[in-house]
Write an enzyme that holds these catalytic residues in place. Structure first.
Site, short mmCIF file in Angstrom:
data_model
loop_
_atom_site.label_atom_id
_atom_site.label_comp_id
_atom_site.label_asym_id
_atom_site.label_seq_id
_atom_site.Cartn_x
_atom_site.Cartn_y
_atom_site.Cartn_z
N HIS A 97 -117.39 -17.07 2.34
CA HIS A 97 -116.44 -17.11 1.24
C HIS A 97 -116.98 -17.80 0.00
O HIS A 97 -116.35 -17.75 -1.07
CB HIS A 97 -115.13 -17.77 1.68
CG HIS A 97 -113.92 -17.15 1.06
ND1 HIS A 97 -112.66 -17.24 1.61
CD2 HIS A 97 -113.76 -16.41 -0.07
CE1 HIS A 97 -111.79 -16.60 0.85
NE2 HIS A 97 -112.43 -16.10 -0.18
N ASP A 120 -105.93 -16.05 3.34
CA ASP A 120 -106.88 -16.85 4.08
C ASP A 120 -106.15 -17.84 4.98
O ASP A 120 -105.06 -18.33 4.64
CB ASP A 120 -107.74 -17.62 3.07
CG ASP A 120 -109.05 -18.14 3.64
OD1 ASP A 120 -109.13 -18.37 4.85
OD2 ASP A 120 -109.98 -18.36 2.84
N HIS A 122 -107.45 -20.72 5.40
CA HIS A 122 -107.86 -21.98 4.81
C HIS A 122 -107.55 -22.02 3.31
O HIS A 122 -107.42 -20.98 2.67
CB HIS A 122 -109.35 -22.20 5.03
CG HIS A 122 -109.78 -22.05 6.46
ND1 HIS A 122 -110.18 -20.83 6.99
CD2 HIS A 122 -109.85 -22.94 7.47
CE1 HIS A 122 -110.49 -20.99 8.27
NE2 HIS A 122 -110.30 -22.26 8.59
N HIS A 137 -118.55 -22.79 1.55
CA HIS A 137 -117.52 -21.76 1.76
C HIS A 137 -116.13 -22.37 1.84
O HIS A 137 -115.14 -21.64 1.79
CB HIS A 137 -117.84 -20.90 2.99
CG HIS A 137 -117.49 -21.50 4.31
ND1 HIS A 137 -117.15 -20.74 5.41
CD2 HIS A 137 -117.44 -22.79 4.73
CE1 HIS A 137 -116.90 -21.53 6.44
NE2 HIS A 137 -117.07 -22.77 6.06
N ASP A 224 -110.08 -13.12 3.14
CA ASP A 224 -110.93 -13.64 4.21
C ASP A 224 -110.39 -13.09 5.52
O ASP A 224 -109.21 -13.25 5.83
CB ASP A 224 -110.86 -15.17 4.18
CG ASP A 224 -111.84 -15.84 5.14
OD1 ASP A 224 -112.07 -15.28 6.22
OD2 ASP A 224 -112.33 -16.93 4.80
N ASP A 226 -110.58 -14.16 8.35
CA ASP A 226 -110.00 -15.14 9.26
C ASP A 226 -108.54 -15.43 8.94
O ASP A 226 -107.89 -16.20 9.66
CB ASP A 226 -110.84 -16.42 9.34
CG ASP A 226 -110.76 -17.32 8.10
OD1 ASP A 226 -109.78 -17.26 7.35
OD2 ASP A 226 -111.70 -18.12 7.91
N GLU A 269 -116.34 -12.96 5.12
CA GLU A 269 -116.40 -13.67 6.40
C GLU A 269 -116.39 -12.75 7.63
O GLU A 269 -115.95 -13.14 8.70
CB GLU A 269 -115.29 -14.71 6.50
CG GLU A 269 -115.39 -15.84 5.48
CD GLU A 269 -116.45 -16.89 5.80
OE1 GLU A 269 -117.08 -16.79 6.87
OE2 GLU A 269 -116.64 -17.81 4.97
#
Length: 297
Positions: A97, A120, A122, A137, A224, A226, A269
């Protein structure tokens, strides 16, 4: 939404601690990205991958691999800016990222009030001072806000690339203490998994569109993988349980396509070493299809 798409691959894995995400661009291409976008009537041009020097170097900075990450993101920003001037929709594939530092920098010069959707698990709002790991990232959104190492914040131009009131984070479920503090200080709009579970993805996306569309002249989507639950998208470096579903993510992309507000995007990612038969890259391509208007009927 523009249908003349410029693909920029960035095989970057220097921004995080697990190798393999540098193969993300190849995995996404292999998963049928071109065929899917071409079937939607998009004119797709692949500008190849930016070279990333992955040789190990002695660390001289609090932020790991700062020099090479800065160089790569500067090149990415310049390529994206040039292609926007030529009328392309820039679509960046990665790669960790940290490459969003360059994609946002390249886009931001072309809009007075850029909006940003950060899809994301995060917040990626750490700086040199708050990062537990020093992995870049985890810093790109802070950099876009003009916070952190000046080598990164000065890429393309020294100003803040996006205002905090023009940001929405969707799907957050893993935030460091420094990130939580910054979110409250700047008033960044965050839709955690609690909001998604409580109100539903449809409500969240409607609210995000209403929040951004009236005050921005372009919106960058940074997705992302994730952000999705690792049960569905296992090929990511920093999985967090309890994420968004495959169907919720398609709905989000479909609603953004219908609103016709996204002017640039990156998908990041994807780590095929940690994946199952390229499943996560295939999901990335399928979500791209929904973002560019793919419908069942």
């Amino acid at each position: 939404m523009k249908t003349k798409i410029a693909i920029h691959g960035v095989p970057m894995d220097l921004g995080q601690g697990r190798r393999g995400v540098n193969m993300g661009p190849s995995a996404i291409r292999y998963a049928g990205m071109f065929d899917r976008l071409n079937r939607l009537g998009c004119e797709v041009e692949d500008f190849g991958d930016i070279y990333v020097d992955t040789r190990q170097k002695a660390e001289e900075d609090r932020s790991k691999n700062l020099q090479e990450i800065t160089r790569v993101n500067q090149e990415l920003a310049e390529r994206i800016s040039t292609n926007i001037e030529k009328g392309y929709f820039p679509l960046t594939i990665g790669g960790d990222h940290s490459i969003s530092i360059g994609s946002i920098a390249g886009v931001s010069a072309h809009y007075e009030n850029l909006g940003l959707i950060w899809y994301d698990a995060h917040g990626d709002l750490n700086t040199d001072d708050t990062s537990p790991s020093g992995n870049i990232h985890g810093m790109p959104l802070a950099v876009a806000l003009g916070l952190g190492n000046q080598q990164l914040t000065n890429i393309q131009h020294a100003d803040r690339k996006v205002q905090p009131e023009n940001i929405v984070i969707i799907g957050a479920r893993s935030l460091d203490e420094g990130e939580k503090k910054l979110i409250h200080e700047l008033g960044i709009r965050v839709y955690t998994m609690h909001e998604i579970d409580h109100s539903g993805m449809s409500h969240v996306i409607k609210d995000a569109i209403a929040y951004l569309s009236s005050k921005t002249d372009g919106i960058h989507l940074s997705l992302d993988l994730d952000g999705l639950d690792p049960e569905e998208a296992p090929g990511v470096g920093t999985p967090v349980v309890g994420g968004m579903s495959y169907r919720e993510s398609h709905l989000a992309m479909e609603m953004l396509a219908e609103a016709d507000i996204i002017t640039s995007a990156d998908f990041v990612e994807v780590n095929p070493i940690l994946d199952e038969k390229n499943r996560t890259a295939q999901i990335a391509v399928e979500l791209m299809g929904s973002l560019f208007g793919e419908k069942l009927l």
